[in-house]
Design an enzyme around this catalytic site. Structure first.
Site, PDB file in Angstrom:
ATOM      1  N   ASP A 124       0.874  -1.170   0.000  1.00  0.00           N
ATOM      2  CA  ASP A 124       0.000   0.000   0.000  1.00  0.00           C
ATOM      3  C   ASP A 124       0.916   1.226   0.000  1.00  0.00           C
ATOM      4  O   ASP A 124       1.520   1.571   1.014  1.00  0.00           O
ATOM      5  CB  ASP A 124      -0.879  -0.043   1.265  1.00  0.00           C
ATOM      6  CG  ASP A 124      -1.648   1.251   1.495  1.00  0.00           C
ATOM      7  OD1 ASP A 124      -1.356   2.254   0.807  1.00  0.00           O
ATOM      8  OD2 ASP A 124      -2.516   1.266   2.383  1.00  0.00           O
ATOM      9  N   GLN A 158       1.096   6.444   1.163  1.00  0.00           N
ATOM     10  CA  GLN A 158       1.804   7.513   1.869  1.00  0.00           C
ATOM     11  C   GLN A 158       3.282   7.607   1.500  1.00  0.00           C
ATOM     12  O   GLN A 158       4.036   8.297   2.183  1.00  0.00           O
ATOM     13  CB  GLN A 158       1.675   7.310   3.392  1.00  0.00           C
ATOM     14  CG  GLN A 158       0.254   7.328   3.910  1.00  0.00           C
ATOM     15  CD  GLN A 158      -0.384   8.711   3.884  1.00  0.00           C
ATOM     16  OE1 GLN A 158       0.309   9.724   3.807  1.00  0.00           O
ATOM     17  NE2 GLN A 158      -1.697   8.768   3.929  1.00  0.00           N
ATOM     18  N   LYS A 209      -3.055  11.766  -3.078  1.00  0.00           N
ATOM     19  CA  LYS A 209      -2.070  11.977  -2.002  1.00  0.00           C
ATOM     20  C   LYS A 209      -0.714  12.324  -2.604  1.00  0.00           C
ATOM     21  O   LYS A 209       0.279  12.474  -1.911  1.00  0.00           O
ATOM     22  CB  LYS A 209      -1.953  10.723  -1.142  1.00  0.00           C
ATOM     23  CG  LYS A 209      -3.252  10.450  -0.379  1.00  0.00           C
ATOM     24  CD  LYS A 209      -3.073   9.325   0.588  1.00  0.00           C
ATOM     25  CE  LYS A 209      -4.382   8.764   1.075  1.00  0.00           C
ATOM     26  NZ  LYS A 209      -5.154   9.630   1.952  1.00  0.00           N
ATOM     27  N   CYS A 253      -8.396   6.199  10.277  1.00  0.00           N
ATOM     28  CA  CYS A 253      -8.721   4.930   9.586  1.00  0.00           C
ATOM     29  C   CYS A 253      -7.721   3.853   9.948  1.00  0.00           C
ATOM     30  O   CYS A 253      -7.301   3.045   9.096  1.00  0.00           O
ATOM     31  CB  CYS A 253      -8.771   5.112   8.064  1.00  0.00           C
ATOM     32  SG  CYS A 253      -9.955   6.325   7.527  1.00  0.00           S
TER      33      CYS A 253
HETATM   34  C1  LIG Z   1      -2.023   4.113   4.171  1.00  0.00           C
HETATM   35  C2  LIG Z   1      -3.275   4.387   3.396  1.00  0.00           C
HETATM   36  N1  LIG Z   1      -3.817   3.405   2.676  1.00  0.00           N
HETATM   37  C3  LIG Z   1      -4.918   3.606   1.935  1.00  0.00           C
HETATM   38  C4  LIG Z   1      -5.555   4.814   1.896  1.00  0.00           C
HETATM   39  C5  LIG Z   1      -6.732   5.006   0.997  1.00  0.00           C
HETATM   40  O1  LIG Z   1      -6.278   5.682  -0.155  1.00  0.00           O
HETATM   41  P1  LIG Z   1      -7.244   6.302  -1.246  1.00  0.00           P
HETATM   42  O2  LIG Z   1      -7.815   7.544  -0.642  1.00  0.00           O
HETATM   43  O3  LIG Z   1      -6.347   6.577  -2.427  1.00  0.00           O
HETATM   44  O4  LIG Z   1      -8.265   5.293  -1.573  1.00  0.00           O
HETATM   45  C6  LIG Z   1      -5.049   5.861   2.659  1.00  0.00           C
HETATM   46  C7  LIG Z   1      -5.755   7.157   2.722  1.00  0.00           C
HETATM   47  O5  LIG Z   1      -5.737   7.819   3.745  1.00  0.00           O
HETATM   48  C8  LIG Z   1      -3.857   5.652   3.403  1.00  0.00           C
HETATM   49  O6  LIG Z   1      -3.312   6.642   4.100  1.00  0.00           O
END
Ligand SMILES: Cc1ncc(COP(=O)(O)O)c(C=O)c1O
Length: 394
Positions: A187, A190, A213, A351
């Site tokens: 993932d 960030q 982001k 989250c």
């Molecule tokens: C570590 C992480 N994973 C996934 C997401 C979700 O990303 P997206 O908004 O591109 O769907 C976020 C968003 O805050 C995040 O910080």
């Protein structure tokens, strides 16, 4: 130094320190949206007239830019999505669903937890979680134990924790995972805004990317799929622009990436994503890293002087986000008060409820920086925090 490139900062007095949630957009990105809608708005990969061809070319240009940006080996390895959430859900449901075991870290965002729950997995029942120590460091030994006990697992790990800024050493984690026959997805929500990602050097199998982001418009992202897995990944939605041939009995799909990009895409968003990547190439990661290193250090030192502050990790192997609380004070109250002073941070669980529960807290105050933030922003934040603290202690 780079704020001048972002119209938001000319239009707003807000001290913007919520970059972990979304970043501001440079003028070139914003202009590209207006240009597409005002001068060549047409669908991609379908019609054959001038503007349709131009839209397709601009859209595909982003694929090439992104491929080069993360050093993928082929354009086909880049599949556009709505963002990291869709990228992770796509791979979870179409490729990883039949794996006996999925291994995640303790610091995952909900979007790398809930897709596994939707498959009926829970802790010890198809889902394993690598522990972390009191400084939130990834426990490599525990990871190896889990890999040993669960051969050929699917590993899905965040590159950087959105809640605490911890960087996972993905190169080491991926090497270990492969030694035990596992496949690994990262993932990357960030990481790309802060440092260079080279998917071949990291040797990861899937890498999820978030456009918004990374200074691009919202609703756009991508998933990198290593070439050798492209044939095994099933399309999880199909329809317009994904097919070679259809009759009432069956349909034949195109090759990657088109078979995965069903329906009309976020065309303006993808074009804007390309502009964001061009802008990052102009700014250069070496500048981003050196600015952020200094601002982050200053932020940490200034925060540490505040009375009653509680951190949950040190800043070694940490980037972007700094999370904390104040003894005896509810974090939401700080958020409400400093918002009135025009300082934007995020308060809450970010989250990432499981790690908050593990720490025995409801949430934190999270300050998340980007390369356009400066010492003045930090000064204003600290001033606002001091005022809020004095109001709450009275
Ligand atoms: C570590 C992480 N994973 C996934 C997401 C979700 O990303 P997206 O908004 O591109 O769907 C976020 C968003 O805050 C995040 O910080």
């Amino acid at each position: 130094m780079f704020k001048k490139d972002f119209p938001y900062f000319q239009n707003s007095k807000t001290v913007y320190l919520d970059n972990g949630a979304t970043t501001q957009k440079p003028k070139s990105v914003i202009d590209s949206q207006v240009e597409y809608y005002e001068t060549y708005c047409a669908n991609t990969h379908r019609s054959n007239f001038g503007h349709a061809n131009k839209a397709t070319q601009e859209f595909e240009k982003t694929r090439v830019l992104l491929k080069e940006f993360i050093n993928a080996s082929k354009n086909e390895e880049i599949i556009f999505t709505k963002g990291v959430t869709e990228s992770l859900n796509f791979i979870a449901s179409s490729f990883a669903k039949d794996f006996k075991t999925v291994i995640i870290s303790s610091l995952e965002h909900h979007s790398n937890i809930t897709p596994w729950h939707m498959q009926g997995r829970s802790l010890g029942n198809g889902l394993e979680v690598v522990s972390c120590n009191d400084n939130l460091d990834f426990d490599l030994e525990h990871f190896e134990e889990l890999l040993k006990a669960n051969p050929n697992a699917f590993v899905s790990i965040t590159h950087v924790s959105n809640a605490f800024g911890k960087i996972h050493d993905i190169k080491t984690i991926a090497k270990l995972a492969h030694e035990y026959g596992a496949i690994i997805m990262i993932d990357g929500a960030q990481s790309l805004a802060h440092f260079k990602v080279d998917v071949q050097d990291l040797d990861v199998d899937f890498f999820a990317i978030s456009g918004h982001k990374t200074f691009a418009p919202t609703g756009v992202g991508a998933i990198y799929v290593k070439e050798k897995y492209l044939k095994d990944v099933k399309a999880y939605q199909t329809g317009g622009a994904t097919i070679q041939e259809v009759d009432y009995n069956h349909s034949t799909l195109l090759d990657s990436p088109y078979k995965f990009e069903a329906g009309t895409q976020n065309i303006a968003g993808v074009i804007g994503f390309g502009k964001a990547l061009e802008y990052l190439n102009y700014v250069k990661y070496e500048n981003i890293e050196s600015i952020e290193k200094n601002v982050f250090k200053f932020l940490d030192e200034e925060l540490a002087k505040l009375p009653g502050i509680v951190f949950y990790n040190d800043t070694k192997d940490c980037i972007g986000s700094r999370s904390f609380n104040f003894e005896g004070i509810v974090h939401d109250d700080i958020g409400i008060l400093i918002d009135k002073m025009n300082v934007a941070v995020r308060v809450g669980h970010h989250c990432a409820q499981p790690i908050m529960k593990k720490l025995g807290i409801r949430g934190t105050i999270r300050v998340s920086v980007a390369f356009y933030n400066d010492y003045v922003d930090v000064d204003k934040l600290i001033e606002a925090l001091k005022k809020a603290l004095s109001m709450l202690k009275d």
